[in-house]
Write an enzyme that holds these catalytic residues in place. Structure first.
Site, PDB file in Angstrom:
ATOM      1  N   LYS A   3      75.831  30.337   9.727  1.00  0.00           N
ATOM      2  CA  LYS A   3      76.377  29.914  10.889  1.00  0.00           C
ATOM      3  C   LYS A   3      77.574  30.855  11.305  1.00  0.00           C
ATOM      4  O   LYS A   3      77.571  31.110  12.575  1.00  0.00           O
ATOM      5  CB  LYS A   3      76.928  28.355  10.918  1.00  0.00           C
ATOM      6  CG  LYS A   3      77.407  27.871  12.021  1.00  0.00           C
ATOM      7  CD  LYS A   3      77.965  26.492  12.000  1.00  0.00           C
ATOM      8  CE  LYS A   3      78.489  26.141  13.302  1.00  0.00           C
ATOM      9  NZ  LYS A   3      79.175  24.472  13.035  1.00  0.00           N
ATOM     10  N   GLN A   4      78.141  31.103  10.363  1.00  0.00           N
ATOM     11  CA  GLN A   4      79.451  31.911  10.547  1.00  0.00           C
ATOM     12  C   GLN A   4      79.932  32.861   9.543  1.00  0.00           C
ATOM     13  O   GLN A   4      79.720  32.463   8.489  1.00  0.00           O
ATOM     14  CB  GLN A   4      80.547  31.114  11.205  1.00  0.00           C
ATOM     15  CG  GLN A   4      81.540  30.646  10.164  1.00  0.00           C
ATOM     16  CD  GLN A   4      82.635  29.690  10.859  1.00  0.00           C
ATOM     17  OE1 GLN A   4      82.489  28.655  11.300  1.00  0.00           O
ATOM     18  NE2 GLN A   4      83.999  30.217  10.677  1.00  0.00           N
ATOM     19  N   GLU A  36      78.635  26.323   7.689  1.00  0.00           N
ATOM     20  CA  GLU A  36      78.125  25.023   7.543  1.00  0.00           C
ATOM     21  C   GLU A  36      76.885  24.592   7.601  1.00  0.00           C
ATOM     22  O   GLU A  36      76.290  23.567   7.264  1.00  0.00           O
ATOM     23  CB  GLU A  36      78.819  24.069   8.687  1.00  0.00           C
ATOM     24  CG  GLU A  36      80.532  24.158   8.642  1.00  0.00           C
ATOM     25  CD  GLU A  36      81.090  23.644   9.680  1.00  0.00           C
ATOM     26  OE1 GLU A  36      82.313  23.223   9.666  1.00  0.00           O
ATOM     27  OE2 GLU A  36      80.376  23.611  10.890  1.00  0.00           O
ATOM     28  N   TRP A  44      91.688  24.345  11.026  1.00  0.00           N
ATOM     29  CA  TRP A  44      91.951  25.617  10.135  1.00  0.00           C
ATOM     30  C   TRP A  44      91.977  26.784  10.996  1.00  0.00           C
ATOM     31  O   TRP A  44      92.636  27.676  10.681  1.00  0.00           O
ATOM     32  CB  TRP A  44      91.181  25.889   9.103  1.00  0.00           C
ATOM     33  CG  TRP A  44      89.710  26.059   8.989  1.00  0.00           C
ATOM     34  CD1 TRP A  44      88.667  25.236   9.434  1.00  0.00           C
ATOM     35  CD2 TRP A  44      89.041  27.387   8.815  1.00  0.00           C
ATOM     36  NE1 TRP A  44      87.564  25.938   9.510  1.00  0.00           N
ATOM     37  CE2 TRP A  44      87.599  27.317   9.309  1.00  0.00           C
ATOM     38  CE3 TRP A  44      89.644  28.706   8.310  1.00  0.00           C
ATOM     39  CZ2 TRP A  44      86.668  28.266   9.139  1.00  0.00           C
ATOM     40  CZ3 TRP A  44      88.490  29.598   8.228  1.00  0.00           C
ATOM     41  CH2 TRP A  44      87.338  29.323   8.749  1.00  0.00           C
ATOM     42  N   ASP A  45      91.243  26.608  12.064  1.00  0.00           N
ATOM     43  CA  ASP A  45      91.228  27.670  13.404  1.00  0.00           C
ATOM     44  C   ASP A  45      92.647  28.034  13.438  1.00  0.00           C
ATOM     45  O   ASP A  45      92.971  29.215  13.729  1.00  0.00           O
ATOM     46  CB  ASP A  45      90.572  27.273  14.308  1.00  0.00           C
ATOM     47  CG  ASP A  45      89.277  26.592  14.387  1.00  0.00           C
ATOM     48  OD1 ASP A  45      88.978  26.257  13.299  1.00  0.00           O
ATOM     49  OD2 ASP A  45      88.547  26.381  15.410  1.00  0.00           O
TER      50      ASP A  45
END
Length: 767
Positions: free
Chosen positions: A601-602, A489, A358-359
């Site tokens: 994580k992000q 995640e 999906w990046d």
């Protein structure tokens, strides 16, 4: 190994001094590519030290059987591997009877490598004293042609320094390669034919299972002080998957011997007869000649930089960082072929297997829209349209019906090939990024034609998925989405991830909007699509009920949307109170501990605020940023850019600058201690966004460009260009003013800090 051994330089990546510890990292950092193929910066000559040999061909993959402890229904059968392709760069060299091997030389001095990003050329040089006492100076030039994207060129020069030398060159082609990350240690290539004529060699091999055929080829010439010796090999050694020529040349002290090797791949994706195609590439390469090929390479890269360069004055490390990111993105994908996509490691390594995440939609498309013509971004959207049937098949395997589509987390051909259940089955937000990219493309380019032609079918299939994936909760009297993993995640199998729920609602609303618009304005497309997908008004009513009544977890106490239902149940210890020795937590902690921690994580909830910034007030953004940033560990390469953009929006320039450096130098400074596995290509587009959208404040609102320029105190100035609807606008910002100039024929109105200004062709406007 010193993590910042790369010398600061505006246009080049430079390493000075030979250090065996940094060889694998440098092989990643100095990688080269041309969109069709690429390779790690392995030495051409023999090297017995630790190395990770890798060459890759775009679009060629292998379905490596999934390795799991036990099988679950819906599991992907295989994990798609980016394949280590046959090696064409190899040239084993003997000097006065001794093998040249930097790991075994008596001494290596003046070792230097340079990746000249302006020219797209990789240089390496060193002086070596062999065990037999021979001293030489070597100079190697290598590039992968942008003009002839099946061709690579090597020029390996050796000058004996302390006496005459007999040099034996043994160039080879080797299809007996293996992947570093094979699950079952199996071979991926089946040799078909090894052939040679005079100075040309061909090894044709086919991948097992997927049956891609590739001819790896070479053509060799030897020059002495610039004069072609017209040598023929004195020996030719063949095995079923390997071909090696032997040449001998006597070189007097102080003379320069140059070994020139043309090589590369021709593949069955593009040719019926790959060997014949390889012969044609060689003829073309020889006709043009080495020095012209070199000049053409410089010109081709100059053209790319003309549009995509970002300049930064007064901060060399920041400048080097952004150019490295832009360079790698262009090496990985040039947009010529809608069958290809942007792999997270590009041509620099094998990790993460498949070629598409999906990046691409969330991070890369904005870069390609603004720095190329819109066809490139359209090709990326077409890639997903072409894989819609597979996305429907993926959803069917999980029990969805009626043409609902779940795009894969990782793919090569549209099939899901990622095999960690908590990501494969639960990280379903990827569907939303694909719909968002369609919206983003139209918003930016103004080209609506893609939606009735192709995009609407994708939007309908995604809306069907969200409608079926939501569950009606009688307890809440709202629709909920259970058992998901968001972008963060470090929380698996949670309920009501804010980002996922928000995207689901938006996707349904956006699909309905486009159905209405197509019905009114593109009647024949509407009729064709409705009969093809068998959609009627009653189904749309059911979708709407889900979108209108979607649940979003919210904390009245904190005044923020919660990342997921259970976030406040965690022990909320902020990152700055975490012992530094515990970082990165993904390398120090068990997954059990990570999943129970509050650490992000992000960007997750904030990713939603990034996509849908105009749905929220600046005060809401500030509140959410202040709540979530202290728990974010940024252990994903995709995280710092979003926080950098949002910090800049909030006027927090110090924070924005820190995040920018983190994203732009992630690989150059090896923040995550893993660059030897390859570079983080897709997150590099986020670096570009953090300057253009973060510091430049560029947004598209109601078909018009808006800017809110800011500048870090560390910089004297910066500039970038964007192609907006075939108008090329250059923006230059310094500490006191912003200037706009325009290439093209028509004037354009833009907004700067909310005020409208007129920019006319070839006239500088300063604000």
């Amino acid at each position: 190994m010193n993590q910042d051994y790369i010398k600061p330089d505006n246009w080049s990546i430079i390493e000075e001094g030979f250090d065996a510890e940094s060889v694998k990292s440098s092989e990643s950092l100095f990688s080269i590519g041309n969109g069709a193929m690429g390779q790690r910066a392995n030495f051409e000559e023999n090297y017995s030290g630790e190395t990770f040999q890798g060459s890759y061909i775009a679009g060629i993959y292998y379905p490596d059987k999934t390795k799991v402890g036990w099988w679950k229904n819906g599991y992907p059968e295989y994990f798609a591997k980016v394949l280590n392709a046959p090696n064409w760069i190899g040239i084993n060299i003997e000097i006065n009877g001794e093998i040249l091997d930097l790991a075994k030389c008596k001494s290596v001095a003046n070792f230097r490598r340079e990746l000249n990003m302006k020219e797209g050329i990789y240089y390496r040089s060193f002086d070596a004293t062999l065990q037999n006492g021979t001293e030489i100076a070597a100079k190697i030039t290598r590039f992968l042609s942008l003009d002839i994207d099946e061709l690579g060129v090597i020029n390996f020069e050796i000058k004996p320094l302390n006496g005459d030398a007999k040099i034996t060159y043994k160039p080879y082609l080797d299809a007996g390669v293996q992947n570093e990350d094979a699950n079952w240690e199996e071979k991926f290539w089946e040799p078909l034919e090894v052939a040679n004529s005079t100075n040309e060699g061909f090894v044709t091999a086919r991948t097992f299972k997927t049956h891609f055929t590739a001819t790896t080829f070479m053509q060799n010439s030897i020059l002495l002080d610039g004069n072609n010796l017209n040598c023929s090999p004195i020996a030719v050694d063949k095995t079923s998957d390997n071909l090696q020529f032997t040449y001998e040349v006597s070189v007097a002290k102080g003379q320069t011997s140059s070994f020139q090797k043309l090589g590369g791949y021709t593949v069955s994706l593009n040719h019926e007869n790959t060997k014949e195609a390889a012969q044609k590439v060689i003829i073309k390469g020889l006709e043009i000649g080495y020095s012209q090929l070199l000049d053409n390479q410089k010109q081709a890269w100059a053209k790319i930089w003309e549009m995509s360069d970002i300049t930064i004055d007064g901060d060399v490390k920041a400048q080097q960082g952004i150019r490295f990111n832009i360079f790698q993105l262009n090496q990985t994908y040039l947009g010529k072929d809608s069958r290809l996509n942007i792999g997270p490691k590009g041509f620099t390594g094998e990790k993460y297997g498949g070629s598409t995440y999906w990046d691409t939609e969330a991070y890369c498309i904005p870069f390609y829209m603004a720095t190329k013509d819109q066809q490139v971004a359209r090709n990326l959207l077409t890639y997903r349209y072409n894989q819609l049937d597979k996305a429907i098949e993926n959803a069917t395997k999980l029990g969805f019906k009626n043409g609902a589509a779940l795009y894969p987390m990782v793919t090569m051909n549209g099939e899901e090939c990622h095999n960690e259940w908590e990501i494969t089955f639960e990280e379903i937000h990827r569907n939303g990024a694909i719909a968002f990219a369609i919206f983003n493309y139209y918003r930016y380019t103004g080209d609506y034609s893609y939606i009735p032609e192709k995009g609407l079918e994708v939007l309908i299939a995604i809306a069907r998925f969200w409608h079926q994936r939501a569950t009606y909760s009688t307890y809440r009297n709202q629709y909920v989405i259970l058992g998901v993993t968001g972008p963060n995640e470090y929380e698996n199998n949670v309920n009501n991830n804010f980002y996922t729920n928000y995207l689901a609602k938006w996707c349904i609303d956006y699909a309905i909007e486009q159905i209405d618009k197509t019905e009114k304005e593109y009647v024949s497309d509407f009729t064709r699509i409705m009969s093809k997908v068998n959609l009627d008004k009653s189904e749309i009513t059911h979708w709407k009920a889900v979108a209108d009544n979607m649940y979003f977890p919210y904390s009245e106490e904190h005044g923020v949307y919660l990342q997921q239902d259970g976030f406040l149940d965690k022990e909320l210890v902020k990152v700055h109170d975490l012992d530094k020795s515990q970082r990165p937590i993904n390398q120090k902690w068990s997954w059990d501990r990570i999943l129970r921690s509050p650490y992000i994580k992000q960007a997750d909830t904030l990713q939603g605020f990034y996509f849908f910034e105009d749905h929220f007030t600046k005060e809401e953004l500030e509140k959410h940023f202040d709540f979530y940033e202290p728990y974010t560990v940024h252990e994903s390469s995709l995280s710092p850019c979003v926080h950098s953009i949002q910090a800049a929006t909030l006027g927090r320039m110090e924070q924005a600058y820190t995040f920018y450096l983190r994203t732009s130098r992630l690989d150059l400074d090896d923040y995550n201690k893993e660059v030897e596995e390859g570079c983080h290509i897709t997150s590099m587009a986020g670096t570009w966004m953090s300057i253009v959208e973060g510091f430049g404040g560029m947004r598209v609102k109601e078909n018009t460009l808006h800017f809110e320029p800011k500048i870090p105190k560390e910089w004297e100035g910066y500039s970038f260009k964007i192609n907006f609807r075939n108008q090329i606008i250059k923006v230059a910002v310094n500490q006191t003013k912003t200037s706009f100039s325009l290439e093209g024929d028509n004037q354009i109105n833009v907004f700067v800090n909310g005020k409208e200004i007129l920019v006319e062709p070839n006239r500088l406007v300063t604000v």
